[in-house]
Design a protein around this motif. Structure first.
Motif, short mmCIF file in Angstrom:
data_model
loop_
_atom_site.label_atom_id
_atom_site.label_comp_id
_atom_site.label_asym_id
_atom_site.label_seq_id
_atom_site.Cartn_x
_atom_site.Cartn_y
_atom_site.Cartn_z
N THR A 52 0.84 -1.20 0.00
CA THR A 52 0.00 0.00 0.00
C THR A 52 0.88 1.25 0.00
O THR A 52 1.72 1.40 0.88
CB THR A 52 -0.92 0.02 1.23
OG1 THR A 52 -1.71 -1.17 1.24
CG2 THR A 52 -1.83 1.24 1.20
N PRO A 53 0.69 2.15 -0.96
CA PRO A 53 1.52 3.36 -1.04
C PRO A 53 1.22 4.35 0.09
O PRO A 53 0.20 4.26 0.78
CB PRO A 53 1.15 3.98 -2.40
CG PRO A 53 0.39 2.92 -3.12
CD PRO A 53 -0.24 2.06 -2.09
N HIS A 54 2.11 5.31 0.21
CA HIS A 54 1.90 6.46 1.10
C HIS A 54 0.65 7.20 0.61
O HIS A 54 0.36 7.22 -0.59
CB HIS A 54 3.12 7.38 1.03
CG HIS A 54 3.08 8.56 1.94
ND1 HIS A 54 2.37 9.69 1.63
CD2 HIS A 54 3.64 8.78 3.15
CE1 HIS A 54 2.50 10.56 2.61
NE2 HIS A 54 3.27 10.03 3.55
N PRO A 55 -0.13 7.82 1.52
CA PRO A 55 -1.36 8.52 1.10
C PRO A 55 -1.16 9.50 -0.05
O PRO A 55 -2.00 9.58 -0.96
CB PRO A 55 -1.80 9.23 2.37
CG PRO A 55 -1.29 8.37 3.47
CD PRO A 55 0.03 7.83 2.99
N ARG A 56 -0.07 10.25 -0.04
CA ARG A 56 0.16 11.23 -1.11
C ARG A 56 0.29 10.52 -2.45
O ARG A 56 -0.22 10.99 -3.47
CB ARG A 56 1.41 12.05 -0.80
CG ARG A 56 1.78 13.06 -1.90
CD ARG A 56 2.78 14.06 -1.36
NE ARG A 56 4.02 13.44 -0.95
CZ ARG A 56 5.11 13.30 -1.73
NH1 ARG A 56 5.06 13.75 -2.97
NH2 ARG A 56 6.20 12.75 -1.29
N HIS A 57 0.98 9.39 -2.47
CA HIS A 57 1.14 8.64 -3.71
C HIS A 57 -0.17 7.97 -4.13
O HIS A 57 -0.46 7.88 -5.33
CB HIS A 57 2.25 7.60 -3.55
CG HIS A 57 3.62 8.20 -3.45
ND1 HIS A 57 4.61 7.67 -2.65
CD2 HIS A 57 4.15 9.31 -4.02
CE1 HIS A 57 5.70 8.41 -2.76
NE2 HIS A 57 5.44 9.42 -3.58
N ARG A 58 -0.96 7.51 -3.16
CA ARG A 58 -2.26 6.93 -3.50
C ARG A 58 -3.12 7.94 -4.24
O ARG A 58 -3.77 7.62 -5.24
CB ARG A 58 -2.99 6.45 -2.24
CG ARG A 58 -2.37 5.24 -1.57
CD ARG A 58 -3.37 4.54 -0.67
NE ARG A 58 -3.94 5.40 0.35
CZ ARG A 58 -3.49 5.53 1.58
NH1 ARG A 58 -2.41 4.87 1.95
NH2 ARG A 58 -4.09 6.31 2.46
N ARG A 59 -3.13 9.18 -3.71
CA ARG A 59 -3.96 10.22 -4.35
C ARG A 59 -3.45 10.51 -5.76
O ARG A 59 -4.24 10.70 -6.69
CB ARG A 59 -3.95 11.48 -3.49
CG ARG A 59 -4.76 11.35 -2.22
CD ARG A 59 -4.89 12.70 -1.52
NE ARG A 59 -3.62 13.14 -0.95
CZ ARG A 59 -3.22 12.89 0.28
NH1 ARG A 59 -4.01 12.18 1.10
NH2 ARG A 59 -2.07 13.35 0.74
N ALA A 60 -2.13 10.55 -5.91
CA ALA A 60 -1.56 10.87 -7.22
C ALA A 60 -1.86 9.76 -8.23
O ALA A 60 -2.18 10.03 -9.39
CB ALA A 60 -0.04 11.08 -7.09
N VAL A 61 -1.75 8.50 -7.80
CA VAL A 61 -2.04 7.37 -8.70
C VAL A 61 -3.52 7.37 -9.07
O VAL A 61 -3.88 7.19 -10.24
CB VAL A 61 -1.65 6.04 -8.03
CG1 VAL A 61 -2.13 4.87 -8.87
CG2 VAL A 61 -0.13 5.96 -7.86
N ALA A 62 -4.39 7.56 -8.09
CA ALA A 62 -5.82 7.57 -8.37
C ALA A 62 -6.18 8.69 -9.34
O ALA A 62 -7.00 8.51 -10.24
CB ALA A 62 -6.61 7.72 -7.07
#
Length: 256
Positions: A52-62
């Protein structure tokens, strides 16, 4: 070809099929995703294989894949559903909000775009965003800009609070005004100056808000950002919308 084939039964068990399928639909490889969000391709491979990525990276990927975080990482859904429905997202810092989020946010507006800042220089320096705002105004969206009066005591005080000095903050407002001038000449765009003590910068796109609270001793870029949607008549979003309108009514038109 996506480097998504597991090399062991353990990896197959952990494979994030949601992320993998979304990347395939978007015709993106791990190297493409890595380049977009500035990480190593091996890091993206680890995400595909279940990390699971860091929250900032999750938002960027989404955002890159034009979907919701919860669609890519369903295990996060229970925690996110616990938030009030008007809270769409919370970013730890303004700089952590992907540039594409800002553009999609304003591009989605159909009626109103409103910005309340002291300088908003980070937006004014984005030529593509200025063109987007101009195009929105030409399409009939009412665009309102509220900047701090550059020589006002409140602008000077904010510079001191941030630790950059009053002269620097005043210069930032002057620079922003120069960059916003061409936008203010577009029909449907209004620019006013305020002398209000701001407790938050407000960015509106119809019923959606990005709110950047001001924190004493901390530049706005390092303060959090909340994405709110005005889903109820007595929620936080309405409070900020009313605050914007009060400041707008007291502000002076910017001299040409």
């Amino acid at each position: 070809m996506l480097a998504s084939q597991a090399t062991s039964p353990a990896l197959e068990t952990l494979m994030n099929e949601n992320l993998r399928s979304a990347m395939i639909r978007a015709h993106l490889r791990a190297t493409d995703v890595a380049a977009h969000i500035a990480v190593d391709p091996k890091t993206v491979e680890r995400w595909i294989h279940g990390r699971t990525p860091h929250p900032r990276h999750r938002r960027a990927v989404a955002d890159l894949l034009k979907t919701d975080e919860r669609a890519l990482w369903p295990e996060l859904a229970p925690r996110q559903r616990a938030m009030p429905p008007e809270i769409q997202a919370v970013y730890p810092h303004r700089w952590a909000v992907p540039r594409t989020v800002w553009r999609r946010f304003f591009a989605a507006a159909k009626e109103d775009i409103a910005i309340l800042v002291y300088s908003g220089l980070f937006l004014a320096e984005d030529t593509g965003l200025l063109h987007l705002l101009a195009d929105q105004a030409r399409a009939g969206v009412h665009v309102r800009l509220l900047l701090g009066a550059p020589d006002s005591p409140t602008v000077a005080a904010r510079g001191e609070e941030e630790g950059i000095g009053s002269d620097v903050m005043t210069a930032r407002v002057h620079n922003a005004l120069t960059l916003y001038r061409s936008l203010a000449e577009v029909k449907g765009v209004e620019l006013r100056l305020h002398q209000t003590v701001l407790y938050a910068s407000i960015y509106r796109a119809d019923s959606n808000l990005l709110v950047n609270p001001h924190v004493y001793g901390v530049p706005a870029s390092k303060a959090p950002v909340m994405h709110l949607n005005a889903t109820t008549a007595d929620g936080a979003a309405i409070t900020y919308l009313k605050s914007y309108e009060r400041i707008w009514s007291r502000a002076e038109p910017s001299p040409s």
